[in-house]
Design a protein around this motif. Structure first.
Motif, PDB file in Angstrom:
ATOM      1  N   TYR A 260       0.835  -1.212   0.000  1.00 49.68           N
ATOM      2  CA  TYR A 260       0.000   0.000   0.000  1.00 49.68           C
ATOM      3  C   TYR A 260       0.867   1.259   0.000  1.00 49.68           C
ATOM      4  O   TYR A 260       0.505   2.261  -0.615  1.00 49.68           O
ATOM      5  N   ARG A 261       1.995   1.203   0.651  1.00 47.08           N
ATOM      6  CA  ARG A 261       2.912   2.345   0.650  1.00 47.08           C
ATOM      7  C   ARG A 261       3.411   2.623  -0.765  1.00 47.08           C
ATOM      8  O   ARG A 261       3.547   3.780  -1.175  1.00 47.08           O
ATOM      9  N   ALA A 262       3.662   1.550  -1.517  1.00 49.17           N
ATOM     10  CA  ALA A 262       4.194   1.691  -2.879  1.00 49.17           C
ATOM     11  C   ALA A 262       3.218   2.381  -3.827  1.00 49.17           C
ATOM     12  O   ALA A 262       3.633   2.929  -4.857  1.00 49.17           O
ATOM     13  N   LEU A 263       1.928   2.390  -3.494  1.00 48.38           N
ATOM     14  CA  LEU A 263       0.935   2.995  -4.385  1.00 48.38           C
ATOM     15  C   LEU A 263       1.219   4.478  -4.635  1.00 48.38           C
ATOM     16  O   LEU A 263       1.016   4.978  -5.737  1.00 48.38           O
ATOM     17  N   THR A 264       1.668   5.181  -3.610  1.00 52.16           N
ATOM     18  CA  THR A 264       1.870   6.628  -3.741  1.00 52.16           C
ATOM     19  C   THR A 264       3.308   7.071  -3.463  1.00 52.16           C
ATOM     20  O   THR A 264       3.609   8.256  -3.547  1.00 52.16           O
ATOM     21  N   GLN A 265       4.178   6.133  -3.134  1.00 49.88           N
ATOM     22  CA  GLN A 265       5.516   6.502  -2.655  1.00 49.88           C
ATOM     23  C   GLN A 265       6.278   7.392  -3.633  1.00 49.88           C
ATOM     24  O   GLN A 265       6.946   8.354  -3.225  1.00 49.88           O
ATOM     25  N   ALA A 266       6.180   7.094  -4.921  1.00 48.63           N
ATOM     26  CA  ALA A 266       6.942   7.871  -5.915  1.00 48.63           C
ATOM     27  C   ALA A 266       6.571   9.354  -5.886  1.00 48.63           C
ATOM     28  O   ALA A 266       7.405  10.217  -6.172  1.00 48.63           O
ATOM     29  N   TRP A 267       5.334   9.658  -5.521  1.00 47.94           N
ATOM     30  CA  TRP A 267       4.893  11.054  -5.463  1.00 47.94           C
ATOM     31  C   TRP A 267       5.646  11.836  -4.402  1.00 47.94           C
ATOM     32  O   TRP A 267       5.791  13.059  -4.520  1.00 47.94           O
ATOM     33  N   PHE A 268       6.082  11.152  -3.361  1.00 55.97           N
ATOM     34  CA  PHE A 268       6.693  11.837  -2.224  1.00 55.97           C
ATOM     35  C   PHE A 268       8.215  11.720  -2.186  1.00 55.97           C
ATOM     36  O   PHE A 268       8.843  12.129  -1.215  1.00 55.97           O
TER      37      PHE A 268
ATOM     38  N   VAL B 118      -4.839   8.469  -8.353  1.00 56.64           N
ATOM     39  CA  VAL B 118      -4.058   7.263  -8.026  1.00 56.64           C
ATOM     40  C   VAL B 118      -4.810   6.397  -7.031  1.00 56.64           C
ATOM     41  O   VAL B 118      -4.960   5.185  -7.218  1.00 56.64           O
ATOM     42  N   ILE B 119      -5.317   7.009  -5.959  1.00 57.95           N
ATOM     43  CA  ILE B 119      -6.009   6.253  -4.917  1.00 57.95           C
ATOM     44  C   ILE B 119      -7.319   5.660  -5.446  1.00 57.95           C
ATOM     45  O   ILE B 119      -7.635   4.494  -5.203  1.00 57.95           O
ATOM     46  N   ALA B 120      -8.069   6.462  -6.176  1.00 55.75           N
ATOM     47  CA  ALA B 120      -9.375   6.010  -6.678  1.00 55.75           C
ATOM     48  C   ALA B 120      -9.255   4.800  -7.601  1.00 55.75           C
ATOM     49  O   ALA B 120     -10.166   3.973  -7.669  1.00 55.75           O
ATOM     50  N   ASN B 121      -8.127   4.694  -8.291  1.00 58.78           N
ATOM     51  CA  ASN B 121      -7.963   3.623  -9.273  1.00 58.78           C
ATOM     52  C   ASN B 121      -6.924   2.573  -8.853  1.00 58.78           C
ATOM     53  O   ASN B 121      -6.476   1.772  -9.670  1.00 58.78           O
ATOM     54  N   SER B 122      -6.550   2.567  -7.576  1.00 61.25           N
ATOM     55  CA  SER B 122      -5.495   1.671  -7.099  1.00 61.25           C
ATOM     56  C   SER B 122      -5.935   0.215  -7.062  1.00 61.25           C
ATOM     57  O   SER B 122      -7.095  -0.091  -6.787  1.00 61.25           O
TER      58      SER B 122
ATOM     59  N   ASP C 275      -2.451  -6.589  -5.831  1.00 61.91           N
ATOM     60  CA  ASP C 275      -2.515  -7.989  -6.292  1.00 61.91           C
ATOM     61  C   ASP C 275      -3.620  -8.183  -7.326  1.00 61.91           C
ATOM     62  O   ASP C 275      -4.352  -9.191  -7.316  1.00 61.91           O
ATOM     63  N   GLY C 276      -3.773  -7.187  -8.205  1.00 66.16           N
ATOM     64  CA  GLY C 276      -4.723  -7.304  -9.303  1.00 66.16           C
ATOM     65  C   GLY C 276      -6.166  -7.018  -8.948  1.00 66.16           C
ATOM     66  O   GLY C 276      -7.047  -7.116  -9.803  1.00 66.16           O
ATOM     67  N   GLN C 277      -6.431  -6.624  -7.704  1.00 70.24           N
ATOM     68  CA  GLN C 277      -7.802  -6.336  -7.268  1.00 70.24           C
ATOM     69  C   GLN C 277      -7.893  -4.894  -6.764  1.00 70.24           C
ATOM     70  O   GLN C 277      -6.975  -4.403  -6.102  1.00 70.24           O
ATOM     71  N   PRO C 278      -9.001  -4.190  -7.060  1.00 69.33           N
ATOM     72  CA  PRO C 278      -9.167  -2.828  -6.534  1.00 69.33           C
ATOM     73  C   PRO C 278      -9.121  -2.834  -5.005  1.00 69.33           C
ATOM     74  O   PRO C 278      -9.624  -3.782  -4.372  1.00 69.33           O
ATOM     75  N   ILE C 279      -8.525  -1.810  -4.415  1.00 71.21           N
ATOM     76  CA  ILE C 279      -8.528  -1.736  -2.953  1.00 71.21           C
ATOM     77  C   ILE C 279      -9.949  -1.477  -2.476  1.00 71.21           C
ATOM     78  O   ILE C 279     -10.781  -0.940  -3.195  1.00 71.21           O
ATOM     79  N   SER C 280     -10.225  -1.887  -1.238  1.00 74.28           N
ATOM     80  CA  SER C 280     -11.586  -1.772  -0.705  1.00 74.28           C
ATOM     81  C   SER C 280     -11.960  -0.318  -0.453  1.00 74.28           C
ATOM     82  O   SER C 280     -11.102   0.575  -0.410  1.00 74.28           O
ATOM     83  N   ASP C 281     -13.258  -0.091  -0.264  1.00 73.64           N
ATOM     84  CA  ASP C 281     -13.733   1.259   0.047  1.00 73.64           C
ATOM     85  C   ASP C 281     -13.102   1.758   1.345  1.00 73.64           C
ATOM     86  O   ASP C 281     -12.672   2.913   1.436  1.00 73.64           O
ATOM     87  N   LEU C 282     -13.014   0.898   2.366  1.00 69.47           N
ATOM     88  CA  LEU C 282     -12.414   1.290   3.646  1.00 69.47           C
ATOM     89  C   LEU C 282     -10.961   1.707   3.445  1.00 69.47           C
ATOM     90  O   LEU C 282     -10.518   2.737   3.972  1.00 69.47           O
ATOM     91  N   GLU C 283     -10.219   0.938   2.666  1.00 71.61           N
ATOM     92  CA  GLU C 283      -8.806   1.248   2.456  1.00 71.61           C
ATOM     93  C   GLU C 283      -8.621   2.521   1.633  1.00 71.61           C
ATOM     94  O   GLU C 283      -7.724   3.324   1.894  1.00 71.61           O
TER      95      GLU C 283
END
Length: 426
Positions: A113-121, A238-242, A245-253
């Motif tokens: 989950y950290r890798a999803l946005t890490q490059a931005w920061f 990025v978050i909305a379309n994350s 493991d090939g599955q969209p992240i949950s609404d909670l996440e």
């Protein structure tokens, strides 16, 4: 060894969970006593599960290194009451978490989950944003200059400058920034009578305000729909379309990810920025050093982060029976990491209660350490550096113009009022 041998004195233990003690400075005296007398003891507080308390820099660092032995996600990573823990578990199907952010995760989920946005920061991406951030910083300084020589630095500059930066990265319209600020203050300042919703409550800091989280989630759920329909070059897209493991992240996440970026992404930077201005107003010699040698500004940034330590505490959970700092810990024991104490540790920092812009080395723990090192640390330091580069050369006079105040909060706190008198040259 008896239980009394490792139990922290009751008055000290009570101070550690009292939001008001973080506003009036009593907690710093409690930390000082603990470092000298009982650096790793157990606190027994009514209505709260027992917890171990790490106050030394060395112990906080070591616990942060051992991510397999000290988990974030097994129990609440922030101090909470037994009543609230029970309520959350009932609401969340047994989970102790109302949100599931990076601070609630351990491996293998955390690095994914950290890798999803890490490059931005990371610095390569941030370098491309420096000119845009400098424009925002210059506008903030000009606005302060137009205030006529007096202002509340918190409300005039410290709150809005980093807020505008992170919201533009996130993709939140500028018109909604005020709403995001108010919700952030209600979330982190839940116990504060001025910042909390409905006047706050004395124990609310140990429990996030559920209504605030609902309001945040409703806002970001609508934003997600928009970013899926009309993707942009921003973090919300990025978050909305994350996917993991090939599955969209949950609404909670997804909602949790939005909330941590939208709150931690500016609140802690605001606190460190205001903390720096407060310290400079009280230490004119340090401001003189900066004016004589602007190359000290990065040192000012690090010292202000150490000085303010906006994230005061995090909790960890022991995963197996072990010995630590001479104490026998059991699986599922709760441990409080007191970063503000580690950042005043006399064994690590020379004259730790002095504010020094030229402090070297400055091995502060304000961003954490190890796998959970703050994702936004490079952005925060860059924002502060740019603001001071724009302000310090113009700042020829500075003093307090009233009594500053800190927020009442155990988890995240900082200045909520900072009246100053100043002169900014053209």
């Amino acid at each position: 060894m008896t239980a009394a041998d490792h139990r922290i004195p009751q008055d000290v233990a009570d101070t550690l969970v009292n939001p008001a003690a973080f506003a009036d400075g009593r907690v710093n005296e409690a930390y000082r006593w603990l470092r000298a007398n009982q650096p790793f003891g157990q606190a027994i507080v009514e209505g709260v599960d027992p917890f171990w308390v790490a106050t030394r820099h060395e112990d906080i660092l070591e616990i942060s290194r051992q991510n397999a032995l000290f988990h974030n996600g097994d129990r609440s990573p922030t101090i909470t009451t037994q009543a609230v823990d029970k309520k959350v578990r009932e609401m969340m199907g047994g989970s102790p978490h109302l949100l599931r952010t990076l601070i609630h995760m351990d491996a293998p989920d955390h690095p994914k989950y950290r890798a999803l946005t890490q490059a931005w920061f990371m610095p390569p991406n941030l370098r491309g944003m420096e000119d845009r951030i400098r424009v925002i910083a210059r506008a903030a300084v000009d606005k302060m200059a137009a205030a006529g020589g007096t202002c509340d630095f918190v409300s005039a500059v410290a709150l809005h400058y980093p807020l505008h930066v992170i919201m533009s990265m996130l993709g939140v319209p500028e018109a909604d920034e005020g709403r995001m600020l108010k919700l952030t203050q209600e979330l982190f300042g839940a116990a504060d009578p001025e910042l909390g919703r409905d006047g706050g409550t004395p124990t609310a800091e140990r429990e996030f305000d559920f209504g605030v989280i609902v309001d945040f989630s409703n806002y970001f759920r609508a934003l997600s729909v928009e970013k899926r329909a009309n993707p942009k070059d921003d973090l919300a897209t990025v978050i909305a379309n994350s996917q993991i493991d090939g599955q969209p992240i949950s609404d909670l996440e997804a909602m949790s990810y939005y909330i941590i970026v939208a709150t931690a992404g500016h609140d802690t930077t605001s606190s460190s920025t205001a903390g720096a201005m407060w310290a400079l107003a009280e230490n004119p010699g340090e401001l003189a050093k900066l004016k004589a040698d602007p190359s000290l500004i990065p040192g000012l940034v690090d010292e202000s982060i150490r000085w303010a330590t906006p994230v005061k505490t995090f909790m960890r959970t022991v995963t197996e029976d072990t010995e630590f700092a001479g104490q026998a810990l059991k699986a599922n024991d709760w441990v409080m990491l007191c970063y503000a104490s580690g950042n005043r540790d006399e064994a690590v920092f020379d004259d730790p209660f002095a504010f020094r812009v030229d402090r070297k080395p400055n091995k502060h723990l304000a961003f954490g350490y190890g796998a959970h090192l703050c994702l936004g640390q490079h952005l925060a330091k860059m924002e502060m550096r740019i603001l001071w580069e724009e302000m310090i050369p113009r700042l020829s006079e500075l003093q307090l113009a009233g009594t500053p105040a800190l927020s009442e909060a155990v988890f995240v706190n900082g200045p909520k009022r900072l009246p100053i008198k100043f002169r900014l040259d053209a």
